[in-house]
Write a protein that holds these residues in place. Structure first.
Motif, PDB file in Angstrom:
ATOM      1  N   LEU B 109       5.805 -10.503   2.604  1.00 13.11           N
ATOM      2  CA  LEU B 109       5.088  -9.226   2.666  1.00 13.11           C
ATOM      3  C   LEU B 109       4.441  -8.875   1.330  1.00 13.11           C
ATOM      4  CD1 LEU B 109       4.308  -6.653   4.140  1.00 13.11           C
ATOM      5  CD2 LEU B 109       6.573  -5.723   3.641  1.00 13.11           C
ATOM      6  N   LEU B 110       5.177  -9.057   0.245  1.00 13.51           N
ATOM      7  CA  LEU B 110       4.619  -8.732  -1.071  1.00 13.51           C
ATOM      8  C   LEU B 110       3.423  -9.616  -1.398  1.00 13.51           C
ATOM      9  CD1 LEU B 110       5.532  -6.555  -3.079  1.00 13.51           C
ATOM     10  CD2 LEU B 110       7.358  -7.101  -1.497  1.00 13.51           C
ATOM     11  N   ALA B 111       3.510 -10.899  -1.016  1.00 10.08           N
ATOM     12  CA  ALA B 111       2.407 -11.815  -1.304  1.00 10.08           C
ATOM     13  C   ALA B 111       1.177 -11.439  -0.497  1.00 10.08           C
ATOM     14  CB  ALA B 111       2.821 -13.255  -0.985  1.00 10.08           C
ATOM     15  N   GLN B 112       1.388 -10.966   0.712  1.00 10.38           N
ATOM     16  CA  GLN B 112       0.254 -10.655   1.578  1.00 10.38           C
ATOM     17  C   GLN B 112      -0.300  -9.256   1.332  1.00 10.38           C
ATOM     18  OE1 GLN B 112       0.510 -11.816   5.822  1.00 10.38           O
ATOM     19  NE2 GLN B 112      -0.238  -9.748   6.256  1.00 10.38           N
ATOM     20  N   ASP B 113       0.577  -8.289   1.162  1.00 10.09           N
ATOM     21  CA  ASP B 113       0.138  -6.892   1.096  1.00 10.09           C
ATOM     22  C   ASP B 113       0.613  -6.154  -0.141  1.00 10.09           C
ATOM     23  OD1 ASP B 113      -1.352  -6.718   3.522  1.00 10.09           O
ATOM     24  OD2 ASP B 113       0.534  -6.810   4.625  1.00 10.09           O
ATOM     25  N   GLY B 114       0.898  -6.886  -1.201  1.00 13.47           N
ATOM     26  CA  GLY B 114       1.422  -6.255  -2.407  1.00 13.47           C
ATOM     27  C   GLY B 114       0.541  -5.111  -2.913  1.00 13.47           C
ATOM     28  N   ALA B 115      -0.767  -5.330  -2.935  1.00  7.83           N
ATOM     29  CA  ALA B 115      -1.667  -4.315  -3.490  1.00  7.83           C
ATOM     30  C   ALA B 115      -1.584  -3.022  -2.686  1.00  7.83           C
ATOM     31  CB  ALA B 115      -3.100  -4.848  -3.514  1.00  7.83           C
ATOM     32  N   ALA B 116      -1.616  -3.140  -1.342  1.00  3.32           N
ATOM     33  CA  ALA B 116      -1.574  -1.941  -0.490  1.00  3.32           C
ATOM     34  C   ALA B 116      -0.228  -1.225  -0.633  1.00  3.32           C
ATOM     35  CB  ALA B 116      -1.807  -2.331   0.967  1.00  3.32           C
ATOM     36  N   LEU B 117       0.835  -2.001  -0.725  1.00  2.01           N
ATOM     37  CA  LEU B 117       2.157  -1.372  -0.858  1.00  2.01           C
ATOM     38  C   LEU B 117       2.301  -0.674  -2.205  1.00  2.01           C
ATOM     39  CD1 LEU B 117       4.391  -4.132   0.765  1.00  2.01           C
ATOM     40  CD2 LEU B 117       3.752  -1.910   1.741  1.00  2.01           C
ATOM     41  N   HIS B 118       1.810  -1.312  -3.270  1.00  4.12           N
ATOM     42  CA  HIS B 118       1.839  -0.663  -4.582  1.00  4.12           C
ATOM     43  C   HIS B 118       1.027   0.635  -4.562  1.00  4.12           C
ATOM     44  CE1 HIS B 118       4.119  -3.052  -7.411  1.00  4.12           C
ATOM     45  NE2 HIS B 118       3.585  -4.166  -6.955  1.00  4.12           N
ATOM     46  N   ALA B 119      -0.130   0.575  -3.892  1.00  3.25           N
ATOM     47  CA  ALA B 119      -0.973   1.764  -3.825  1.00  3.25           C
ATOM     48  C   ALA B 119      -0.245   2.889  -3.088  1.00  3.25           C
ATOM     49  CB  ALA B 119      -2.295   1.432  -3.131  1.00  3.25           C
ATOM     50  N   ALA B 120       0.450   2.533  -2.013  1.00  2.09           N
ATOM     51  CA  ALA B 120       1.197   3.547  -1.260  1.00  2.09           C
ATOM     52  C   ALA B 120       2.315   4.134  -2.119  1.00  2.09           C
ATOM     53  CB  ALA B 120       1.773   2.935   0.016  1.00  2.09           C
ATOM     54  N   ALA B 121       3.002   3.273  -2.865  1.00  2.01           N
ATOM     55  CA  ALA B 121       4.070   3.764  -3.745  1.00  2.01           C
ATOM     56  C   ALA B 121       3.507   4.738  -4.774  1.00  2.01           C
ATOM     57  CB  ALA B 121       4.754   2.587  -4.442  1.00  2.01           C
ATOM     58  N   GLU B 122       2.371   4.354  -5.370  1.00  7.70           N
ATOM     59  CA  GLU B 122       1.781   5.189  -6.417  1.00  7.70           C
ATOM     60  C   GLU B 122       1.297   6.523  -5.853  1.00  7.70           C
ATOM     61  OE1 GLU B 122      -1.185   3.221  -8.736  1.00  7.70           O
ATOM     62  OE2 GLU B 122      -1.215   4.826 -10.239  1.00  7.70           O
ATOM     63  N   GLU B 123       0.697   6.453  -4.667  1.00  8.78           N
ATOM     64  CA  GLU B 123       0.181   7.673  -4.032  1.00  8.78           C
ATOM     65  C   GLU B 123       1.301   8.709  -3.871  1.00  8.78           C
ATOM     66  OE1 GLU B 123      -1.436   6.970  -0.123  1.00  8.78           O
ATOM     67  OE2 GLU B 123      -1.376   9.126   0.350  1.00  8.78           O
ATOM     68  N   HIS B 124       2.491   8.216  -3.540  1.00  7.83           N
ATOM     69  CA  HIS B 124       3.596   9.146  -3.295  1.00  7.83           C
ATOM     70  C   HIS B 124       4.517   9.291  -4.513  1.00  7.83           C
ATOM     71  CE1 HIS B 124       2.571   9.634   0.934  1.00  7.83           C
ATOM     72  NE2 HIS B 124       2.323   8.335   0.971  1.00  7.83           N
ATOM     73  N   GLY B 125       4.123   8.661  -5.625  1.00 15.13           N
ATOM     74  CA  GLY B 125       4.932   8.798  -6.838  1.00 15.13           C
ATOM     75  C   GLY B 125       6.299   8.149  -6.722  1.00 15.13           C
ATOM     76  N   LYS B 126       6.350   7.028  -6.015  1.00 10.87           N
ATOM     77  CA  LYS B 126       7.630   6.340  -5.807  1.00 10.87           C
ATOM     78  C   LYS B 126       7.620   4.960  -6.458  1.00 10.87           C
ATOM     79  CE  LYS B 126       8.972   9.826  -3.648  1.00 10.87           C
ATOM     80  NZ  LYS B 126       9.775  10.743  -4.478  1.00 10.87           N
ATOM     81  N   ASP B 127       8.794   4.371  -6.537  1.00  7.46           N
ATOM     82  CA  ASP B 127       8.933   3.028  -7.091  1.00  7.46           C
ATOM     83  C   ASP B 127       8.916   1.971  -5.991  1.00  7.46           C
ATOM     84  OD1 ASP B 127       9.106   2.982  -9.896  1.00  7.46           O
ATOM     85  OD2 ASP B 127      11.153   3.769  -9.864  1.00  7.46           O
ATOM     86  N   LEU B 128       8.341   0.817  -6.305  1.00  3.57           N
ATOM     87  CA  LEU B 128       8.449  -0.375  -5.456  1.00  3.57           C
ATOM     88  C   LEU B 128       8.919  -1.517  -6.359  1.00  3.57           C
ATOM     89  CD1 LEU B 128       7.989  -2.059  -2.898  1.00  3.57           C
ATOM     90  CD2 LEU B 128       5.587  -2.305  -3.585  1.00  3.57           C
ATOM     91  N   TYR B 129      10.152  -1.961  -6.181  1.00  2.00           N
ATOM     92  CA  TYR B 129      10.732  -3.031  -7.003  1.00  2.00           C
ATOM     93  C   TYR B 129      11.065  -4.217  -6.102  1.00  2.00           C
ATOM     94  CZ  TYR B 129      11.419  -0.471 -11.445  1.00  2.00           C
ATOM     95  OH  TYR B 129      11.245   0.188 -12.633  1.00  2.00           O
ATOM     96  N   TYR B 130      10.935  -5.429  -6.611  1.00  2.00           N
ATOM     97  CA  TYR B 130      11.168  -6.597  -5.748  1.00  2.00           C
ATOM     98  C   TYR B 130      11.556  -7.856  -6.533  1.00  2.00           C
ATOM     99  CZ  TYR B 130       6.210  -6.658  -6.985  1.00  2.00           C
ATOM    100  OH  TYR B 130       5.022  -6.592  -7.673  1.00  2.00           O
ATOM    101  N   GLU B 131      12.460  -7.687  -7.482  1.00  2.00           N
ATOM    102  CA  GLU B 131      12.957  -8.837  -8.255  1.00  2.00           C
ATOM    103  C   GLU B 131      13.505  -9.929  -7.334  1.00  2.00           C
ATOM    104  OE1 GLU B 131      13.121 -11.045 -10.914  1.00  2.00           O
ATOM    105  OE2 GLU B 131      13.381  -9.245 -12.133  1.00  2.00           O
ATOM    106  N   ALA B 132      14.136  -9.537  -6.237  1.00  2.21           N
ATOM    107  CA  ALA B 132      14.775 -10.514  -5.350  1.00  2.21           C
ATOM    108  C   ALA B 132      13.776 -11.332  -4.543  1.00  2.21           C
ATOM    109  CB  ALA B 132      15.736  -9.797  -4.397  1.00  2.21           C
ATOM    110  N   ALA B 133      12.495 -10.960  -4.566  1.00  2.00           N
ATOM    111  CA  ALA B 133      11.506 -11.684  -3.763  1.00  2.00           C
ATOM    112  C   ALA B 133      11.179 -13.054  -4.345  1.00  2.00           C
ATOM    113  CB  ALA B 133      10.224 -10.855  -3.633  1.00  2.00           C
TER     114      ALA B 133
END
Lengths: 430, 430
Positions: B109-133
């Motif tokens: 998911l991160l490889a395919q949609d990382g940019a959109a997910l990061h944008a969603a996190a930023e829009e809502h002022g939240k964190d998106l972390y994925y060291e385990a990926a």
């Protein structure tokens, strides 16, 4: 969203590391600004010799008055790459008092006064970062403190001094003796004119104290670290190691006791199996092996010193501290909540390789074996080599405490049939 | 200063990784609370099969309605360990919309949609972390994104798939063929019943996309990654590799072009010298080698998969995200400011090892050499072996572009005297 007012950085020290920090801040200014979210500006550089020409550093930034620089009040981050205890300690606390966060590469100071410095940072709501203090460019502090924050670290074992690794690697690969290998290290610039801090393990001990503190969430001071240098390691020791399928490294070892109730930290030369990942760390490279409950075995490898690698670590911290500043927060401070007792070396449990010069007559092995048994040290293997009335016994033990081993060796020395204890070396990483 | 109201964590998925996350959250609750500054509480666990008994997880926390769980509104952090694109993607964006930060182990998911997910996190002022990926427990995302934030990364080259490394290591050490080694990997649980994602390089390609994006501050999508599996690697290839002093690894390679103006990302089997640190990565272990301007060469090594190691990475992120929440901030988001063009495979420059079956008659070598020269591919070494009218030519080239090499091979195939191209393998890490 780029803030245009730059963050101001004061650089204390402009030697091998400081000049690289200044250079990268200039050449990579755009990247740093993009990653931080605001430009960073070199606002002053404190040096001892102002007359020295420093390429790329405007003369009007250079000052000999480091105290005035950290007291200016408009400095956001102080980068301390002077080293040593004073004046670094006073400058860092003064920086906190005057509103700056601090990035330091000062292992000796952090190992000795880390708790007080962290307390000063916290009191003033500032950051204290020091990735560069341990193993140069290798990310270690941040992984231990953050990536493994949800895990339980049981052991940190590493090669954290490049000079001694260069010397030992040279002895291993060429058969050279200690002095010859040290001379080559000095000629090539890997060893300083006075190599004491490296070869006697003081440098590694400071790093061990820092690593143990972070790994175990416990204050570990430099005085808590057992330290043994590597100046006594001989080519005969390497020959013995080879027979065991081992090599010899100067290791910093931070361990949680098997019952979890205490920790130890120590620096000494040790045999490790050639199959261990640390055995193949060559030249002046560093590597740190971390064992924890959930993640298992991790290793971090890279250049442990040098201007550019150390500057890389300093700048990574600088970016983090600047980001924290912009978002009005601070990073993780000291974590010493576990407050585990730090045990003395006598309680460390490991294996030993002991070479004895003995009389070549019947009954010696039985006598020696009895002494080991009386001290509760169990023998794994023993090899006897004799010629012309003299013989040597090589004993490899099972795991035993350092105190038991010392008792054993003392008793062996008092035997008439034992002419001398040629060498004692710990065996690790099995 | 401990806050007493707990932070609430929703766990999506309770398989191999999820159950370990839940277990550690329970058994290490006191440590996690001390490190975060507040207790963390498992507030709900979304699963597909609620009837399955899950030791240590109270039945009243288990739900099949993951959507309702992430919409509850009182959840601080959602831990997503379901994997796959949907429903994971929708659940993560829903989590952001309802006030939660997200920790994910979802490489695809991160490889395919990382940019959109990061944008969603930023829009809502939240964190998106994925060291385990990427690479399980090995700290990689945080070191690349934070420790090296002041450096310029030029290459990330790694073994990021444990299944294929197990298979290749087995082929190398026992002389087994691909199928035999795969069968053993399957029997031991290292390979899944359908091993396609691993052996065809899809898993490694997703990780390469994530690593390249972070290393180069540039969006790199899964489609941008050249991918070649390792199912065609033969014991003959290993024999050729040995003759070269090499072994064969499935590598993920993210590179900045020599002129700095573009980047590439690719996954394929390659020969690497036995002296390279990646060559000695055994079994299902992972390791990633990072080269940058200032820090030089770093390597990160450890278990790349498994429930507990992956859970360690998830929990490290959980601690960081919880700390951010308490201090009212968020960690570094997506950094894609460099926006470098991602070049196609044709522009990748490396060395090649080519085995040709040729007619055993005079002039063949001259013909073949001419074809290489015409395509601008310079030959380093050539070895000719002949018997009974047939012969083989083994050519190792200097550095050349993938496009030139392909042109060369096409032209070679059209020669009457070339009966077949037995194998082409890239040579890396020199």
């Amino acid at each position: 969203m780029m803030r245009t007012r730059p963050l101001k950085v004061a650089l204390l020290g402009c030697g091998v590391v400081g000049s690289e920090v200044a250079r990268i801040m200039t050449t990579h200014a755009d990247d740093l600004a993009a990653r931080i979210g605001a430009p960073v500006e070199l606002a002053g550089v404190a040096v001892r010799r102002p007359s020295k020409v420093r390429e790329g550093i405007p003369a009007d930034l250079v000052t000999t008055d480091a105290t005035a620089l950290v007291k200016r009040g408009d400095i956001d981050v102080v980068v301390e790459v002077i080293g040593g205890i004073e004046p670094a300690r006073t400058l860092i606390t003064t920086a906190f008092e005057h509103g700056a966060s601090v990035v330091s590469a000062n292992k000796a100071l952090l190992a000795q006064d880390g708790a007080a410095l962290h307390a000063a940072a916290e009191e003033h709501g500032k950051d204290l970062y020091y990735e560069a203090a341990v193993a140069g460019a290798i990310p270690l502090i941040r992984p231990l403190r953050e990536s493994l924050a949800g895990d339980k670290i049981n052991r940190v074992m590493g090669i954290v001094n490049g000079t001694t690794n260069f010397i030992l690697d040279k002895m291993d690969s060429t058969g050279a003796g200690y002095q010859e290998a040290l001379d080559e290290a000095t000629a090539l610039g890997y060893a300083e004119a006075d190599p004491t801090a490296d070869v006697e393990g003081f440098d590694a001990a400071a790093k061990a104290a820092i690593l143990a503190g972070i790994a175990f969430h416990t204050r570990v001071r430099l005085d808590d670290v057992y330290r043994e240098g590597m100046t006594e390691v001989t080519s005969a020791d390497f020959a013995s190691a080879k027979e065991m399928g081992c090599t010899i490294k100067l290791l910093a070892i931070c361990e949680r006791a098997a019952d979890g109730g205490s920790v130890t930290a120590r620096v000494h030369p040790a045999m490790i199996p050639l199959s261990h990942p640390l055995a193949s760390v060559r030249g002046a490279y560093n590597a740190v092996f971390v064992e924890s409950d959930a993640s298992g075995q991790l290793m971090f490898y890279g250049p442990g010193a040098g201007g550019a690698p150390t500057a890389s670590a300093v700048l990574g911290d600088l970016v983090a501290v600047c980001r924290n500043k912009l978002s009005g927060t601070t990073g993780p401070g000291e974590s010493a909540y576990a407050a585990l007792p730090v045990s003395s070396m006598g309680e460390v449990v490991t294996r030993y390789h002991i070479s004895l010069d003995v009389a070549d007559k019947p009954g010696v092995l039985a006598q020696v074996a009895t002494v080991f048994a009386e001290h509760g040290v169990s023998i794994d293997t023993v090899r006897q080599q004799g010629k012309a009335g003299e013989a040597s016994l090589v004993v490899v033990t099972h795991r035993a405490s350092d105190a038991s081993l010392n008792g054993t060796v003392e008793a062996l020395r008092s035997l008439d049939t034992v002419r001398g204890v040629a060498s004692i070396m710990r065996v690790e990483g099995e």
